[in-house]
Design an enzyme around this catalytic site. Structure first.
Site, PDB file in Angstrom:
ATOM      1  N   ARG A  71       0.837  -1.199   0.000  1.00 21.26           N
ATOM      2  CA  ARG A  71       0.000   0.000   0.000  1.00 21.26           C
ATOM      3  C   ARG A  71       0.869   1.245   0.000  1.00 21.26           C
ATOM      4  NH1 ARG A  71      -4.586  -1.646   4.571  1.00 21.26           N
ATOM      5  NH2 ARG A  71      -5.168  -3.634   3.596  1.00 21.26           N
ATOM      6  N   ARG A  95       2.738   1.238  10.043  1.00 22.20           N
ATOM      7  CA  ARG A  95       2.209   1.705   8.750  1.00 22.20           C
ATOM      8  C   ARG A  95       3.300   1.618   7.691  1.00 22.20           C
ATOM      9  NH1 ARG A  95      -2.481   4.490   8.290  1.00 22.20           N
ATOM     10  NH2 ARG A  95      -2.402   5.081  10.479  1.00 22.20           N
ATOM     11  N   GLU A 120      -5.683  -0.110  15.941  1.00 25.57           N
ATOM     12  CA  GLU A 120      -6.377  -1.078  15.074  1.00 25.57           C
ATOM     13  C   GLU A 120      -5.423  -2.183  14.618  1.00 25.57           C
ATOM     14  OE1 GLU A 120      -7.730  -1.503  10.484  1.00 25.57           O
ATOM     15  OE2 GLU A 120      -7.716   0.527  11.310  1.00 25.57           O
TER      16      GLU A 120
END
Length: 435
Positions: free
Chosen positions: A265, A280, A352
């Site tokens: 991503r 991330r 999360e």
């Protein structure tokens, strides 16, 4: 993709649901295009009926003795030519309208289910339950990236040299620990009835469109433009598309799939956030869960999906909470979603680690994925569900913090130990970082 008939028949209901999602869309524009298309259909049908009647009339008057080259027959035949030309123009315009309507429908997000709490953003999400005790030790807990580098579990600087920022290299015991987590997750999910799949890690545009990443989120994915292939952002994409454009026998449902894949991503729009460590990254490992179900099964299957993801956190002895996302925080394709958030003691907050979504028939309409009841005519769209079971890097990060001992060593949870090579594990379950 939303049902055009729903937009046509209940526009205000759709408009309100999209407002709850804080989505700005031109619903009136879509409906206007649809009205034009239906008017064209009516006009085309009338012209086709006239054309058919005209052909019969020409044959009839010739049988009655009219000159085939006479002015009356010539005029009728010319009218037939004109009708065919007009019909062809209408068909061309009809195709253009259908393409434009579909293109616009593909940009509309899914509608929240009525049970979804209405809210603006993540601050309005609703906590459902918690499991485990939040670790708030007297001794300082090093952030996962610091303890991992200190123990020699990962290389950040050298990975950046090979690629760029937001890439890491797991090494030695770090690589073994990540592999052990993957194996444990897969074995648990397979035992729960999921079929393991090793899917392609590159998918075509139709696959990304089917699950909702295209056209809206093209900038978040890495593309191999010359081949019309994209690196997968999640295994949800290839798993959900396995049956694209197929009709599944109803008796075969539900289908359960799990897969371990790397995920890629760009994280567009997230620059400046979580730039350190494993939270991330542009490339990360994930075990994904996907279900394909009948509509009347999907809500119950959604609850079970959440429990399957929770089971991994419990095996890893990681404190977590389950929150239901409000309407304004739902993902593009989700009709309802529960997030699992794991406790990070160094940050004193939950983060999360899994999103478990019920997409209803939204993805199925985009991917033309249907099922058929035995002995009945016609088909219906399935419901699709997906969730992380779990994100491996974040699981590893949470493990390094929650099981960090006062001396900086890492205790490995009992459920994980059978999957980790004994050379990386002491007799009392402490990670041996260097061999």
């Amino acid at each position: 993709m939303l049902d055009l008939k729903l937009l046509r028949d209940r526009p205000e209901q759709v408009r309100q649901a999209l407002q709850h999602r804080r989505a700005t869309v031109d619903l009136d524009g879509i409906l206007q295009l649809d009205r034009e298309r239906r008017q064209l259909e009516t006009r085309k049908g009338s012209l086709q009926a006239e054309s058919n009647s005209l052909g019969k009339k020409v044959g009839e008057i010739i049988r009655q003795g009219a000159d085939p080259q006479g002015p009356e027959v010539v005029a009728l035949r010319q009218r037939g030519v004109d009708l065919k030309a007009e019909i062809a123009q209408l068909e061309q315009r009809e195709r253009e309208l259908e393409e434009e309507i579909r293109a616009r429908l593909l940009t509309l997000p899914n509608l929240p289910l009525p049970s979804v709490p209405v809210g603006r953003d993540e601050t309005d999400n609703v906590e459902v339950r918690r499991w485990g005790e939040e670790l708030k030790p007297a001794h300082p807990v090093l952030p996962h990236d610091e303890i991992a580098e200190k123990l020699g579990l990962l290389e950040i600087g050298r990975a950046v040299k090979v690629a760029q920022s937001r890439f890491v290299a797991m090494v030695g015991a770090g690589a073994a620990l990540e592999r052990a987590l993957i194996a444990m997750m897969l074995e648990r999910h397979i035992a729960a009835g999921y079929t393991e799949v090793i899917p392609p890690f590159l998918v075509n545009s139709a696959a990304l469109q089917g699950t909702g990443q295209l056209p809206k989120f093209a900038e978040d994915s890495f593309r191999c433009a010359e081949d019309d292939l994209w690196l997968i952002p999640t295994a949800e994409v290839p798993l959900t598309n396995l049956y694209r454009d197929e009709v599944i026998p109803a008796e075969s449902l539900p289908l359960y799939f799990c897969a371990h894949t790397p995920c890629f991503r760009r994280e567009a729009g997230s620059y400046g956030r979580d730039t350190k460590g494993l939270i991330r990254l542009h490339q990360f490992q994930k075990v994904e869960l996907v279900k394909v179900t009948r509509p009347d099964q999907s809500e119950a299957e959604h609850e079970k999906l959440v429990q399957d993801a929770e089971a991994i956190l419990q095996m890893l002895e990681l404190p977590y909470r389950v929150v239901e996302l409000c309407s304004g925080d739902l993902g593009f394709a989700a009709a309802r979603c529960f997030d699992l958030e794991v406790w990070f003691p160094s940050q004193n907050q939950y983060r999360e680690i899994s999103s478990c979504s019920n997409c209803w028939d939204f993805q199925a309409r985009r991917a033309n994925l249907r099922y058929k009841e035995a002995g009945q005519k016609g088909t219906q769209f399935v419901h699709t569900l997906n969730g992380s079971g779990l994100a491996v890097g974040r699981s590893l990060a949470a493990l390094l913090e929650n099981h960090q001992q006062p001396d900086g060593s890492i205790r490995i949870p009992k459920a994980l130990r059978p999957f980790l090579s004994s050379r990386f594990l002491s007799e009392d379950g402490i990670l041996i970082p260097a061999v």
